[in-house]
Design a protein around this motif. Structure first.
Motif, PDB file in Angstrom:
ATOM      1  N   SER A 138       8.075  -3.181   7.359  1.00  0.00           N
ATOM      2  CA  SER A 138       7.135  -4.164   7.902  1.00  0.00           C
ATOM      3  C   SER A 138       5.847  -3.520   8.401  1.00  0.00           C
ATOM      4  O   SER A 138       4.872  -4.216   8.680  1.00  0.00           O
ATOM      5  N   GLY A 139       5.823  -2.189   8.498  1.00  0.00           N
ATOM      6  CA  GLY A 139       4.637  -1.499   8.988  1.00  0.00           C
ATOM      7  C   GLY A 139       3.408  -1.671   8.123  1.00  0.00           C
ATOM      8  O   GLY A 139       2.291  -1.391   8.556  1.00  0.00           O
ATOM      9  N   PHE A 140       3.595  -2.152   6.896  1.00  0.00           N
ATOM     10  CA  PHE A 140       2.454  -2.396   6.021  1.00  0.00           C
ATOM     11  C   PHE A 140       1.797  -3.747   6.286  1.00  0.00           C
ATOM     12  O   PHE A 140       0.748  -4.045   5.735  1.00  0.00           O
ATOM     13  N   ASN A 141       2.437  -4.568   7.094  1.00  0.00           N
ATOM     14  CA  ASN A 141       1.859  -5.884   7.383  1.00  0.00           C
ATOM     15  C   ASN A 141       2.147  -6.273   8.828  1.00  0.00           C
ATOM     16  O   ASN A 141       2.712  -7.326   9.102  1.00  0.00           O
ATOM     17  N   ALA A 142       1.751  -5.400   9.747  1.00  0.00           N
ATOM     18  CA  ALA A 142       1.965  -5.637  11.180  1.00  0.00           C
ATOM     19  C   ALA A 142       0.689  -5.297  11.939  1.00  0.00           C
ATOM     20  O   ALA A 142       0.612  -4.293  12.646  1.00  0.00           O
ATOM     21  N   PRO A 143      -0.348  -6.130  11.803  1.00  0.00           N
ATOM     22  CA  PRO A 143      -1.637  -5.835  12.443  1.00  0.00           C
ATOM     23  C   PRO A 143      -1.530  -5.660  13.953  1.00  0.00           C
ATOM     24  O   PRO A 143      -2.253  -4.833  14.527  1.00  0.00           O
ATOM     25  N   ASP A 144      -0.633  -6.422  14.585  1.00  0.00           N
ATOM     26  CA  ASP A 144      -0.502  -6.310  16.039  1.00  0.00           C
ATOM     27  C   ASP A 144      -0.002  -4.930  16.452  1.00  0.00           C
ATOM     28  O   ASP A 144      -0.493  -4.332  17.420  1.00  0.00           O
ATOM     29  N   ALA A 179      -2.179   1.907   6.139  1.00  0.00           N
ATOM     30  CA  ALA A 179      -1.098   1.001   6.538  1.00  0.00           C
ATOM     31  C   ALA A 179      -1.261  -0.413   5.986  1.00  0.00           C
ATOM     32  O   ALA A 179      -0.777  -1.367   6.578  1.00  0.00           O
ATOM     33  N   GLY A 180      -1.943  -0.554   4.850  1.00  0.00           N
ATOM     34  CA  GLY A 180      -2.072  -1.863   4.239  1.00  0.00           C
ATOM     35  C   GLY A 180      -2.688  -2.884   5.173  1.00  0.00           C
ATOM     36  O   GLY A 180      -3.687  -2.634   5.852  1.00  0.00           O
ATOM     37  N   MET A 182       0.860  -1.160   0.000  1.00  0.00           N
ATOM     38  CA  MET A 182       0.000   0.000   0.000  1.00  0.00           C
ATOM     39  C   MET A 182       0.892   1.204   0.000  1.00  0.00           C
ATOM     40  O   MET A 182       1.824   1.304   0.761  1.00  0.00           O
ATOM     41  N   SER A 183       0.589   2.111  -0.918  1.00  0.00           N
ATOM     42  CA  SER A 183       1.417   3.284  -1.050  1.00  0.00           C
ATOM     43  C   SER A 183       0.555   4.443  -1.464  1.00  0.00           C
ATOM     44  O   SER A 183      -0.566   4.300  -1.846  1.00  0.00           O
ATOM     45  N   GLY A 184       1.161   5.620  -1.476  1.00  0.00           N
ATOM     46  CA  GLY A 184       0.444   6.797  -1.931  1.00  0.00           C
ATOM     47  C   GLY A 184       1.162   7.417  -3.077  1.00  0.00           C
ATOM     48  O   GLY A 184       1.912   6.800  -3.776  1.00  0.00           O
ATOM     49  N   MET A 185       0.958   8.716  -3.288  1.00  0.00           N
ATOM     50  CA  MET A 185       1.732   9.416  -4.279  1.00  0.00           C
ATOM     51  C   MET A 185       2.012  10.794  -3.752  1.00  0.00           C
ATOM     52  O   MET A 185       1.302  11.326  -2.924  1.00  0.00           O
ATOM     53  N   SER A 186       3.078  11.408  -4.245  1.00  0.00           N
ATOM     54  CA  SER A 186       3.493  12.681  -3.669  1.00  0.00           C
ATOM     55  C   SER A 186       3.297  13.836  -4.628  1.00  0.00           C
ATOM     56  O   SER A 186       4.230  14.489  -5.044  1.00  0.00           O
ATOM     57  N   GLY A 187       2.041  14.049  -5.005  1.00  0.00           N
ATOM     58  CA  GLY A 187       1.711  15.249  -5.750  1.00  0.00           C
ATOM     59  C   GLY A 187       2.198  15.276  -7.173  1.00  0.00           C
ATOM     60  O   GLY A 187       2.540  16.328  -7.697  1.00  0.00           O
ATOM     61  N   MET A 188       2.247  14.126  -7.851  1.00  0.00           N
ATOM     62  CA  MET A 188       2.658  14.122  -9.244  1.00  0.00           C
ATOM     63  C   MET A 188       1.526  14.674 -10.092  1.00  0.00           C
ATOM     64  O   MET A 188       0.383  14.654  -9.723  1.00  0.00           O
ATOM     65  N   SER A 189       1.878  15.136 -11.273  1.00  0.00           N
ATOM     66  CA  SER A 189       0.847  15.574 -12.198  1.00  0.00           C
ATOM     67  C   SER A 189       1.126  14.944 -13.542  1.00  0.00           C
ATOM     68  O   SER A 189       2.229  14.548 -13.853  1.00  0.00           O
ATOM     69  N   GLY A 190       0.094  14.844 -14.353  1.00  0.00           N
ATOM     70  CA  GLY A 190       0.308  14.211 -15.645  1.00  0.00           C
ATOM     71  C   GLY A 190      -0.997  14.005 -16.358  1.00  0.00           C
ATOM     72  O   GLY A 190      -1.989  14.662 -16.078  1.00  0.00           O
TER      73      GLY A 190
END
Length: 359
Positions: free
Chosen positions: A221-227, A248-249, A1-9
């Motif tokens: 690992s923060g994207f797959n650490a439910p605990d 956080a995925g 899971m990710s985002g984007m940082s204000g790209m344009s296109g």
């Protein structure tokens, strides 16, 4: 899971003007956003590289839906491979090279952390079509050596959908106190926080916002650490927050559990998490979700190759072209939907400029 940082296109090829998750109620990708493949789907030999295993109920699974819709129409899936947490770039280079060696003429990497590896493999294989989700560094005109001509950067205006769920959080909070939990503290995820915080403050200038990240790079690992997500969320709820947005995925499942235990609410990410069968036991705490249609971007790339016009350069998926949106499932935001759609219209028109960076 990710985002984007204000790209344009450019806008999304083949997308609809509506947006799943915007006001459709389901938040899942609507049928019209998967138009029948044109050209010759059988010529597409697809290799998929995920940044984690399927089953995260958000980012990776959304990409996989796009693949499933394409393979159902004759696209050949050469292989689907997944990264492991903390692996070196060389392993990603090997994985992408393996897909090419197995005959893939179209390789899609899901996750910004494939950027370095894809740069290496794409340069070595100019006749293969590459795309990377949530990264535009390889297609940036200012890139040293210039943009790679056989790469498409599939990016999302995640800050826009995050703004809308920030508005929802502020309007629905009874305590004037909300929270944001990011998987990993990197610029791409900071764009989710930037949008969420801005939306919450737009709806309530006096709102209190707790912002925390599960891990710091190079620990992904923060994207797959439910605990860990659950522990952080419990702390926020105990501290007075009553709604938390989790970008956080797979860690979001822990946030939902904490919300359930606290008799509070949480906000999902990437797909309409209210409707996921695996989250049925916590669906009643999912206020809304910030939807990012990774499936639409993946499908659009496949469609472009099938049609003989492979996408290249930075492709941006936003509120205007239906690339992002917010979910209405469960009816928890029905009473404020008109306000949310007013904000959405102002973002699309440019009246509201949503920040994609912190500060």
């Amino acid at each position: 899971m990710s985002g984007m940082s204000g790209m344009s296109g450019s806008s999304m090829p083949g997308g609809s003007s509506g947006g799943s998750g915007a006001s459709s109620g389901s938040g899942q990708t609507s049928a019209e956003q998967f138009p029948k493949l044109t050209g010759d789907p059988g010529t597409v030999k697809l290799g998929m590289a995920y940044d984690g295993p399927k089953g995260d109920q958000s980012f990776t699974d959304s990409a996989a839906r796009g693949v499933a819709n394409a393979t159902g129409q004759g696209v050949q899936l050469v292989a689907e491979l997944a990264a492991t947490v903390g692996e070196p770039d060389q392993k990603k280079v090997d994985r992408l090279s393996q897909l090419v060696d197995q005959g893939a003429n179209t390789v899609i990497a899901v996750g910004f952390d494939y950027a370095t590896a894809m740069g290496t493999v794409a340069e070595a294989n100019p006749d293969v079509h590459f795309a990377i989700v949530d990264d535009a560094s390889l297609t940036d005109p200012s890139r040293q050596g210039g943009p790679l001509k056989n790469v498409a950067g599939l990016t999302f205006a995640a800050e826009q959908s995050s703004f809308l769920v920030g508005v929802a959080a502020a309007l629905k909070s009874t305590k004037g106190h909300v929270g944001f939990i990011g998987g990993v503290n990197v610029p791409l995820i900071q764009s989710f926080q930037a949008g969420f915080d801005a939306g919450a403050k737009a709806a309530n200038s006096g709102i209190k916002i707790d912002d925390k990240y599960i891990t710091q790079p190079p620990d992904f690992s923060g994207f797959n650490a439910p605990d860990k997500g659950q522990t952080i969320a419990q702390g926020m709820y105990n501290g007075g927050a009553d709604i938390i947005y989790s970008a956080a995925g797979g860690s979001g499942t822990g946030v939902f559990k904490a919300a359930k235990a606290a008799n509070a609410k949480a906000i999902g990410v990437d797909s309409d998490q209210y409707n996921l069968p695996t989250l049925a036991d916590v669906k009643d705490v999912i206020l809304t979700s910030a939807v990012k249609n990774v499936d639409v971007a993946v499908y659009a790339m496949i469609q472009s190759v099938a049609a003989g016009k492979p996408l290249t350069g930075t492709q941006v998926y936003d509120l205007k072209n239906g690339g992002v949106g917010y979910a209405t499932s469960g009816g928890f935001v029905s009473d404020i939907q008109s306000k949310l759609d007013d904000y959405k219209a102002k973002i699309i028109s440019g009246e509201i400029k949503v920040p994609s960076t912190l500060g």
